[in-house]
Design an enzyme around this catalytic site. Structure first.
Site, PDB file in Angstrom:
ATOM      1  N   ASP A  79       0.843  -1.194   0.000  1.00 48.74           N
ATOM      2  CA  ASP A  79       0.000   0.000   0.000  1.00 48.74           C
ATOM      3  C   ASP A  79       0.875   1.240   0.000  1.00 48.74           C
ATOM      4  O   ASP A  79       1.982   1.235  -0.559  1.00 48.74           O
ATOM      5  CB  ASP A  79      -0.903  -0.036   1.245  1.00 48.74           C
ATOM      6  N   HIS A 116      -4.330   5.561   3.880  1.00 49.06           N
ATOM      7  CA  HIS A 116      -4.938   4.360   3.311  1.00 49.06           C
ATOM      8  C   HIS A 116      -4.347   3.071   3.874  1.00 49.06           C
ATOM      9  O   HIS A 116      -5.072   2.158   4.304  1.00 49.06           O
ATOM     10  CB  HIS A 116      -4.784   4.407   1.786  1.00 49.06           C
ATOM     11  N   SER A 350     -11.179  -1.321  -1.492  1.00 53.44           N
ATOM     12  CA  SER A 350      -9.991  -1.262  -0.639  1.00 53.44           C
ATOM     13  C   SER A 350     -10.291  -1.762   0.767  1.00 53.44           C
ATOM     14  O   SER A 350      -9.383  -2.167   1.486  1.00 53.44           O
ATOM     15  CB  SER A 350      -9.464   0.176  -0.547  1.00 53.44           C
TER      16      SER A 350
END
Length: 598
Positions: A79, A116, A350
């Site tokens: 990520d 994220h 996600s």
């Protein structure tokens, strides 16, 4: 035939005192868990305006109550940055993380917006019973991370999969068994899958295959991939206007602007692709779909009018998602999160992918002897038939000569000839953790060795008639016996508007799989299909022997209007018209290969 497993909850509960109060066990010590609907959906609002439908969740109550929490399994988060010293992650961190921005093991996000990866890590393995925050699906699984997305190169990608990194010696106990990939690209047209033209594709596939099949003494690993978020609109950069999103009028006639099979990484066997559902138990509005979807998992909506996913955020009220929201909800400080270390707005596929990765970690922890294909088989066999009455999506169109047609572009739930239920939205269905773990604990029927056939080529040179529901068929006869796990094709076809074209594959047993839905992609990009790879799990368990039919149908588009919404603040929207073509296309050739066992 598909094996039907009855979950003997009462029997197991009798031997487990923890089952006396599952609700207490799930919530004790983690104040935000009561709002984490994806773990246990009671209809709670999760800091949004309304709650969802009780029971639409991962179904993991009993697994956690039995103390199956992911011990002995390490998950890799590929990520951006990951705050590994987050108080709800730090106890699960293992050696081996790497930041390609700094060439160091320090994965600390470099700015307050790089949230994220931390959110993804929390969905997989935020700690349990520690008196703070919520918890992950596998709250005692190990975690490593790679800050890859902000410095993407082929070499970095390969290293992130452990081929070259000293921190991921294959003999290491902490070598990951689950790799989470919550990323993807917006594809405006069919992509080419050719090792000679694009050599990194071969290195990509080889790297994933090697780790999937041969790591952990042959038990292997599983790569989980998010399906993408472009069902309703698509991100694109235009030379004149910059970056923005395209929205087709009439909601693209109910069909995905981007089919997940359009993304090359989602059409490889070595990625297990996950779509997203929301707290109401239906497909999340944004979630891409396709015949390549393996399972579905919670992704939620946007956390405003209905729930998103609650997970870890960058610590502190001045970083992460907290400064962006002024509502009286979790963000900006809350009695359940006084230090602003969590967020209630994580969503997208996600979020679905790490929910699946966490579920896989639980299955691996329940039975460490299972190999990677056994685990995939367990997920397929135990998935829950979510949104069972969904009718699919029909597309109506009128031929240039006035004939009207209705095309079944996304079928309703199908049961294939081997007894497996499948839906383009959900794959085999919603991940059902308790059922999967139960099957894993008593699993003994290991699958026969994996067989991957050569690519079989068929030359067609046949016309794809414009706007004709009959389309054009081409056939291939498989003469050898093989039980299908996955089927892939590569397609070569000329067409001036691939948005019009539906691609179907029909098995010898009569199962019809729509590999590429019409109205996919935009007017931008290459014309036609050139070695375009697509994948289907729709035929799982069927016999490959017999005649396979590839069918291409031109669904007669029309002049379509769409809006380009620039990302730059204050820039006006731009209107475009996609002019309908009225030309025949040509199916030139195609290849097929089967992945399965004898």
């Amino acid at each position: 035939m598909k094996l039907k497993y009855t979950y003997l909850a009462a029997v197991i509960a009798a031997s487990c005192n923890a089952m006396a109060n599952v609700d207490y066990v799930l919530r004790e010590g983690d104040p935000l868990t009561s709002q984490q609907w994806h773990l246990q959906n009671t209809g709670q609002t999760a800091f949004s305006d309304r709650g969802g439908k009780a029971g639409e969740d991962m179904n993991l109550d009993l697994t956690h109550a039995l103390g199956i929490l992911g011990v002995g399994v390490t998950a890799a988060v590929i990520d951006g940055g990951v705050q590994l010293d987050h108080p709800d992650l730090v106890n699960n961190v293992k050696p081996g993380s790497w930041d390609f921005l700094t060439d160091s093991a320090d994965l600390k996000p470099r700015d307050g917006n790089d949230t994220h990866g931390t959110a993804v890590a929390g969905i997989i393995a935020a700690s349990a019973y520690n008196g703070i925050g919520g918890r992950g699906v596998a709250p005692q699984a190990g975690l490593v991370g790679f800050n890859l997305l902000r410095k993407w190169t082929e070499a970095n990608w390969l290293q992130s999969h452990g081929l070259y990194s000293d921190g991921f010696n294959r003999s290491s106990f902490d070598f990951p068994r689950v790799f989470n990939q919550s990323y993807g690209g917006a594809r405006t047209s069919p992509q080419r899958y050719n090792y000679e033209v694009t050599p990194w594709l071969k290195r990509n596939d080889d790297a994933q295959e090697e780790i999937t099949r041969y790591s952990h003494g042959g038990k292997g690993a599983i790569f989980v991939k998010s399906a993408g978020n472009s069902y309703q609109s698509q991100s694109i950069t235009l030379k004149t206007y910059g970056r923005g999103r395209i929205y087709f009028d009439n909601a693209n006639q109910g069909l995905p602007v981007q089919n997940s099979n359009l993304e090359r990484m989602d059409a490889t066997y070595w990625n297990l692709v996950a779509s997203a559902y929301n707290a109401d138990g239906v497909k999340s509005s944004y979630s891409e779909v396709g015949s390549n979807i393996f399972v579905s998992a919670p992704g939620g909506q946007y956390g405003t009018t209905s729930p998103a996913i609650i997970t870890t955020d960058l610590t502190g009220c001045d970083r992460g998602r907290n400064p962006a929201y002024g509502r009286n909800d979790l963000h900006g400080g809350h009695e359940l999160d006084p230090n602003c270390d969590y967020n209630a707005r994580m969503n997208g596929t996600s979020s679905a992918a790490p929910n699946v990765a966490g579920a896989i970690a639980l299955v691996m922890s329940a039975n460490p002897a299972l190999n990677w294909r056994d685990i995939r088989h367990i997920l397929a066999s135990t998935a829950r038939k979510i949104d069972a009455e969904h009718p699919g999506v029909s597309l109506s169109f009128t031929h240039k000569e006035g004939d009207e047609f209705s095309y079944d572009a996304i079928p309703a739930w199908q049961t294939n000839a081997a007894g497996y239920d499948f839906h383009t939205f959900y794959g085999f269905g919603a991940v059902n953790v308790d059922a999967a773990v139960n099957m894993a604990r008593f699993y003994s029927a290991t699958l026969p060795p994996l067989e991957i056939t050569d690519w079989h080529s068929t030359v067609a040179n046949a016309i794809i008639p414009d706007g004709a529901l009959t389309g054009v068929d081409s056939h291939f006869e498989q003469t050898e016996e093989l039980t299908v796990e996955t089927v892939q094709i590569q397609l070569n076809a000329d067409h001036t508007s691939t948005r019009d074209v539906a691609v179907e594959l029909i098995s010898p047993s009569g199962t019809r799989s729509v590999l590429m839905t019409p109205r996919t992609g935009t007017i931008f990009g290459r014309s036609g299909f050139t070695e375009t790879q697509m994948l289907s799990h729709n035929f799982y368990g069927e016999s490959a022997k017999g005649v396979w039919t590839l069918r291409l149908i031109d669904t007669q588009g029309q002049d379509e209007k769409f809006t380009f919404n620039p990302s730059a603040s204050g820039e006006p929207n731009v209107r475009f018209t996609h002019r309908n073509n009225q030309e025949d296309g040509t199916l030139n050739s195609w290849k097929i290969r089967f992945i399965g066992h004898k």
